[in-house]
Design a protein around this motif. Structure first.
Motif, short mmCIF file in Angstrom:
data_model
loop_
_atom_site.label_atom_id
_atom_site.label_comp_id
_atom_site.label_asym_id
_atom_site.label_seq_id
_atom_site.Cartn_x
_atom_site.Cartn_y
_atom_site.Cartn_z
N PHE A 56 0.72 -1.09 0.11
CA PHE A 56 0.08 0.06 0.09
C PHE A 56 0.78 1.27 -0.15
CE2 PHE A 56 -2.14 -3.29 2.10
CZ PHE A 56 -3.26 -3.32 1.89
N THR A 57 0.22 2.17 -1.06
CA THR A 57 0.95 3.52 -0.71
C THR A 57 0.13 4.43 0.20
OG1 THR A 57 1.86 3.59 -2.68
CG2 THR A 57 1.50 5.76 -1.92
N LEU A 58 0.60 5.07 1.30
CA LEU A 58 -0.34 5.75 2.25
C LEU A 58 -0.46 7.16 1.74
CD1 LEU A 58 0.78 3.84 5.58
CD2 LEU A 58 -1.07 3.39 4.06
N LYS A 59 -1.60 7.60 2.29
CA LYS A 59 -1.88 9.17 2.31
C LYS A 59 -0.72 9.84 3.17
CE LYS A 59 -6.77 8.89 1.42
NZ LYS A 59 -7.94 9.13 1.71
N GLU A 60 -0.70 11.23 2.89
CA GLU A 60 0.13 11.96 3.83
C GLU A 60 -0.17 11.70 5.10
OE1 GLU A 60 2.64 14.04 2.42
OE2 GLU A 60 2.08 13.13 0.94
N ASP A 61 0.80 12.25 6.09
CA ASP A 61 1.15 11.84 7.51
C ASP A 61 1.43 10.36 7.53
OD1 ASP A 61 1.64 12.18 10.23
OD2 ASP A 61 -0.71 12.30 10.75
N LYS A 62 2.30 9.97 6.53
CA LYS A 62 2.58 8.80 6.36
C LYS A 62 3.24 7.94 7.48
CE LYS A 62 3.68 8.97 1.30
NZ LYS A 62 3.45 8.02 0.62
N ALA A 63 3.88 8.58 8.39
CA ALA A 63 4.44 7.90 9.57
C ALA A 63 3.38 7.41 10.55
CB ALA A 63 5.38 8.76 10.18
N ALA A 64 2.44 8.28 10.74
CA ALA A 64 1.35 8.21 11.66
C ALA A 64 0.21 6.96 11.02
CB ALA A 64 0.43 9.47 11.95
N ASN A 65 -0.06 7.34 9.86
CA ASN A 65 -0.95 6.22 8.83
C ASN A 65 -0.10 4.84 9.03
OD1 ASN A 65 -2.87 7.81 8.36
ND2 ASN A 65 -2.12 8.49 6.56
N ALA A 66 1.20 4.70 8.72
CA ALA A 66 2.04 3.32 9.08
C ALA A 66 1.71 2.93 10.20
CB ALA A 66 3.39 3.66 8.33
N ALA A 67 2.17 3.69 11.22
CA ALA A 67 1.93 3.21 12.69
C ALA A 67 0.41 2.38 13.12
CB ALA A 67 2.49 4.30 13.64
N GLU A 68 -0.33 3.35 12.53
CA GLU A 68 -1.90 2.76 12.70
C GLU A 68 -2.22 1.62 11.94
OE1 GLU A 68 -5.53 2.87 14.73
OE2 GLU A 68 -3.72 3.67 15.02
N PHE A 69 -1.67 1.54 10.82
CA PHE A 69 -1.74 0.43 9.70
C PHE A 69 -1.09 -0.80 10.59
CE2 PHE A 69 -0.66 -2.59 6.59
CZ PHE A 69 -1.49 -2.53 5.74
N VAL A 70 0.01 -0.63 11.09
CA VAL A 70 0.74 -1.70 11.81
C VAL A 70 0.07 -2.25 12.97
CG1 VAL A 70 2.85 -2.48 12.92
CG2 VAL A 70 3.17 -1.01 10.76
N ARG A 71 -0.50 -1.24 13.49
CA ARG A 71 -1.20 -1.63 14.79
C ARG A 71 -2.50 -2.40 14.68
NH1 ARG A 71 -5.29 -0.49 18.07
NH2 ARG A 71 -6.02 1.30 16.62
N ARG A 72 -3.21 -1.91 13.85
CA ARG A 72 -4.49 -2.65 13.35
C ARG A 72 -4.27 -3.80 12.69
NH1 ARG A 72 -9.37 1.38 12.50
NH2 ARG A 72 -8.80 3.25 13.68
N ALA A 73 -3.35 -3.93 12.02
CA ALA A 73 -2.93 -5.42 11.06
C ALA A 73 -2.75 -6.36 12.17
CB ALA A 73 -1.62 -5.20 10.13
#
Length: 95
Positions: A8-25
């Motif tokens: 996945f390519t994430l929207k802006e604020d990539k670091a926060a979105n990636a951290a939440e992605f990992v947490r929820r995954a």
């Protein structure tokens, strides 16, 4: 065995979105048909054109993958991902 890889390519604020992605995954590990599971983020030293995060999940067979796709955990995760992703690439292959 079937390996399912989604990037996945994430929207802006990539670091926060990636951290939440990992947490929820992490919730996806609870799905009974999941045999092996990894969620990874792109190394920041690599090209910005790379995908930001990836799921790598193994199943015994295609039926296990199909059960994963319709599981409540995956459906909920997919709804979240839809709010933070720009692009997605996926491949499923037998190994």
């Amino acid at each position: 065995m079937i390996r399912h890889i989604c990037m996945f390519t994430l929207k802006e604020d990539k670091a926060a979105n990636a951290a939440e992605f990992v947490r929820r995954a992490g919730s996806l590990k609870a799905i009974p048909s999941v045999r092996d599971f990894a969620v990874v983020t792109n190394d920041p030293r690599t090209p910005a054109s790379n995908y930001d995060v990836s799921l790598i999940i193994d199943f015994d067979d295609v039926e296990g993958l199909q059960a994963y796709q319709v599981s409540p955990e995956h459906v909920a995760f997919g709804q979240f991902v839809g709010t933070v992703r720009i692009d997605r690439a996926c491949i499923d292959y037998e190994f």
